[in-house]
Design a protein around this motif. Structure first.
Motif, PDB file in Angstrom:
ATOM      1  N   GLY A 104       0.763  -1.245   0.000  1.00 21.06           N
ATOM      2  CA  GLY A 104       0.000   0.000   0.000  1.00 21.06           C
ATOM      3  C   GLY A 104       0.791   1.291   0.000  1.00 21.06           C
ATOM      4  N   SER A 105       2.102   1.232   0.024  1.00 23.05           N
ATOM      5  CA  SER A 105       2.907   2.451   0.154  1.00 23.05           C
ATOM      6  C   SER A 105       3.039   3.165  -1.188  1.00 23.05           C
ATOM      7  N   THR A 106       3.162   4.493  -1.136  1.00 24.30           N
ATOM      8  CA  THR A 106       3.229   5.290  -2.358  1.00 24.30           C
ATOM      9  C   THR A 106       4.315   6.352  -2.267  1.00 24.30           C
ATOM     10  N   ILE A 107       4.718   6.809  -3.436  1.00 23.06           N
ATOM     11  CA  ILE A 107       5.570   7.982  -3.561  1.00 23.06           C
ATOM     12  C   ILE A 107       4.839   8.925  -4.522  1.00 23.06           C
ATOM     13  N   SER A 108       4.770  10.205  -4.167  1.00 22.99           N
ATOM     14  CA  SER A 108       3.947  11.115  -4.973  1.00 22.99           C
ATOM     15  C   SER A 108       4.602  12.490  -5.074  1.00 22.99           C
ATOM     16  N   GLN A 109       4.091  13.270  -6.046  1.00 25.63           N
ATOM     17  CA  GLN A 109       4.619  14.599  -6.300  1.00 25.63           C
ATOM     18  C   GLN A 109       3.566  15.433  -7.035  1.00 25.63           C
ATOM     19  N   LEU A 110       3.391  16.681  -6.606  1.00 26.52           N
ATOM     20  CA  LEU A 110       2.539  17.611  -7.333  1.00 26.52           C
ATOM     21  C   LEU A 110       3.323  18.106  -8.541  1.00 26.52           C
ATOM     22  N   VAL A 111       2.775  17.880  -9.739  1.00 27.32           N
ATOM     23  CA  VAL A 111       3.492  18.180 -10.980  1.00 27.32           C
ATOM     24  C   VAL A 111       3.608  19.694 -11.169  1.00 27.32           C
ATOM     25  N   ASN A 112       4.826  20.147 -11.479  1.00 23.71           N
ATOM     26  CA  ASN A 112       5.086  21.573 -11.709  1.00 23.71           C
ATOM     27  C   ASN A 112       4.800  21.908 -13.171  1.00 23.71           C
ATOM     28  N   LEU A 113       3.784  22.764 -13.398  1.00 22.00           N
ATOM     29  CA  LEU A 113       3.382  23.110 -14.759  1.00 22.00           C
ATOM     30  C   LEU A 113       3.806  24.522 -15.162  1.00 22.00           C
ATOM     31  N   THR A 114       4.694  25.137 -14.401  1.00 23.04           N
ATOM     32  CA  THR A 114       5.070  26.522 -14.698  1.00 23.04           C
ATOM     33  C   THR A 114       5.781  26.658 -16.041  1.00 23.04           C
ATOM     34  N   ALA A 115       6.358  25.588 -16.547  1.00 26.90           N
ATOM     35  CA  ALA A 115       7.054  25.650 -17.839  1.00 26.90           C
ATOM     36  C   ALA A 115       6.090  25.579 -19.019  1.00 26.90           C
ATOM     37  N   VAL A 116       4.805  25.324 -18.758  1.00 27.33           N
ATOM     38  CA  VAL A 116       3.815  25.200 -19.821  1.00 27.33           C
ATOM     39  C   VAL A 116       2.953  26.460 -19.847  1.00 27.33           C
ATOM     40  N   GLU A 117       2.747  27.016 -21.023  1.00 32.65           N
ATOM     41  CA  GLU A 117       1.922  28.210 -21.168  1.00 32.65           C
ATOM     42  C   GLU A 117       0.508  27.943 -20.653  1.00 32.65           C
ATOM     43  N   GLU A 118      -0.070  28.945 -19.968  1.00 38.43           N
ATOM     44  CA  GLU A 118      -1.409  28.787 -19.421  1.00 38.43           C
ATOM     45  C   GLU A 118      -2.467  28.783 -20.528  1.00 38.43           C
ATOM     46  N   GLY A 119      -3.620  28.192 -20.208  1.00 43.59           N
ATOM     47  CA  GLY A 119      -4.743  28.191 -21.134  1.00 43.59           C
ATOM     48  C   GLY A 119      -4.687  27.122 -22.196  1.00 43.59           C
ATOM     49  N   LYS A 120      -3.838  26.118 -22.018  1.00 40.10           N
ATOM     50  CA  LYS A 120      -3.748  25.016 -22.983  1.00 40.10           C
ATOM     51  C   LYS A 120      -4.623  23.854 -22.511  1.00 40.10           C
ATOM     52  N   GLU A 121      -5.274  23.210 -23.458  1.00 41.88           N
ATOM     53  CA  GLU A 121      -6.123  22.065 -23.142  1.00 41.88           C
ATOM     54  C   GLU A 121      -5.270  20.795 -23.077  1.00 41.88           C
ATOM     55  N   ILE A 122      -5.346  20.060 -21.964  1.00 41.55           N
ATOM     56  CA  ILE A 122      -4.565  18.837 -21.783  1.00 41.55           C
ATOM     57  C   ILE A 122      -5.310  17.666 -22.417  1.00 41.55           C
ATOM     58  N   LEU A 123      -4.642  16.976 -23.322  1.00 39.73           N
ATOM     59  CA  LEU A 123      -5.250  15.853 -24.033  1.00 39.73           C
ATOM     60  C   LEU A 123      -4.943  14.510 -23.378  1.00 39.73           C
ATOM     61  N   GLY A 124      -3.753  14.378 -22.810  1.00 41.24           N
ATOM     62  CA  GLY A 124      -3.348  13.118 -22.228  1.00 41.24           C
ATOM     63  C   GLY A 124      -1.956  13.230 -21.641  1.00 41.24           C
ATOM     64  N   TYR A 125      -1.379  12.083 -21.303  1.00 42.10           N
ATOM     65  CA  TYR A 125      -0.059  12.087 -20.681  1.00 42.10           C
ATOM     66  C   TYR A 125       0.706  10.818 -21.039  1.00 42.10           C
ATOM     67  N   THR A 126       2.021  10.882 -20.867  1.00 41.67           N
ATOM     68  CA  THR A 126       2.897   9.736 -21.084  1.00 41.67           C
ATOM     69  C   THR A 126       3.748   9.529 -19.841  1.00 41.67           C
ATOM     70  N   ILE A 127       3.858   8.297 -19.420  1.00 39.40           N
ATOM     71  CA  ILE A 127       4.673   7.938 -18.250  1.00 39.40           C
ATOM     72  C   ILE A 127       5.713   6.905 -18.668  1.00 39.40           C
ATOM     73  N   SER A 128       6.925   7.063 -18.139  1.00 42.26           N
ATOM     74  CA  SER A 128       7.992   6.086 -18.346  1.00 42.26           C
ATOM     75  C   SER A 128       8.682   5.826 -17.018  1.00 42.26           C
TER      76      SER A 128
END
Length: 216
Positions: A57-81
């Motif tokens: 049950g243990s987890t590691i987590s992080q609030l994603v920093n989006l400051t490098a992305v211009e505001e007002g963009k529509e998020i379509l999806g994501y990729t994880i590796s």
């Protein structure tokens, strides 16, 4: 009902996670409890530090920093590796070919009005060794950069219920989003109302004209 208009092709960011290779220990990460820890250097991971899990049950987590992305963009999806290595232990604590540990990711998107949780599970097979895994997922709701908070969470799940350090290890975590321009157009309901009003005006004008012609 609101409709959107795509103004450009989609774009994908680079890795948005901080300290994704854990060379700075767990800086930037939140560890849920003592069932997850920093470990290494680990030989099979290129003599680098890794994250090791115990139990389920243990987890590691992080609030994603989006400051490098211009505001007002529509998020379509994501990729994880990530890289992962499972033990697939049995009741005796030995790694086996029959049991498979899992690495599970839970990504939450929230903007104060809507929340969406996107999950994915991958078997990390002992006999495959330290392997690389990557996947891409789309999201259902409309979330805009500058308004959304994204939380990245990962857990290593032991194939057995024992409480030992034979759950998966992981390293080199990456998270990227795919986005596009987004513009809110006029509400469809308002367009329909305007069309009805215009039609009524035309009908009324025709009626007036017919009355005037009939009176001549």
């Amino acid at each position: 009902m609101l409709i959107s208009q795509n103004l450009s092709a989609s774009e994908t960011t680079g890795n948005l996670l901080t300290n994704s290779d854990f060379e700075d220990g767990t800086a930037g990460w939140i560890l849920s409890d003592d069932g997850v820890r920093i470990d290494g250097p680990y030989k099979d991971a290129g003599d680098s530090k890794i994250i090791r899990f115990r139990g389920q049950g243990s987890t590691i987590s992080q609030l994603v920093n989006l400051t490098a992305v211009e505001e007002g963009k529509e998020i379509l999806g994501y990729t994880i590796s990530y890289h992962g290595y499972g033990c697939g232990n049995d009741a005796n604590g030995h790694c086996t070919q029959e049991n498979h540990d899992k690495i599970i990711t839970n990504i939450s998107f929230t903007d104060g009005s809507n929340t969406e949780l996107s999950s994915h599970s991958t078997n990390v097979i002992y006999e495959d060794g330290f392997t690389h895994h990557t996947f891409t997922k789309s999201i259902n709701d409309n979330f805009l950069t500058g308004e959304v908070a994204i939380n990245f969470e990962l857990t290593g799940e032991d194939s057995h219920t024992g409480n030992n350090w034979l759950a998966p290890i992981t390293d080199n975590l990456e998270f990227a989003i795919t986005y596009q321009d987004y513009v809110i157009q006029q509400a469809v309901e308002e367009i329909i109302v305007e069309e009805i009003i215009v039609e009524e005006i035309i009908v009324q004008e025709i009626a007036v004209i017919e009355t005037m012609v009939g009176g001549l």
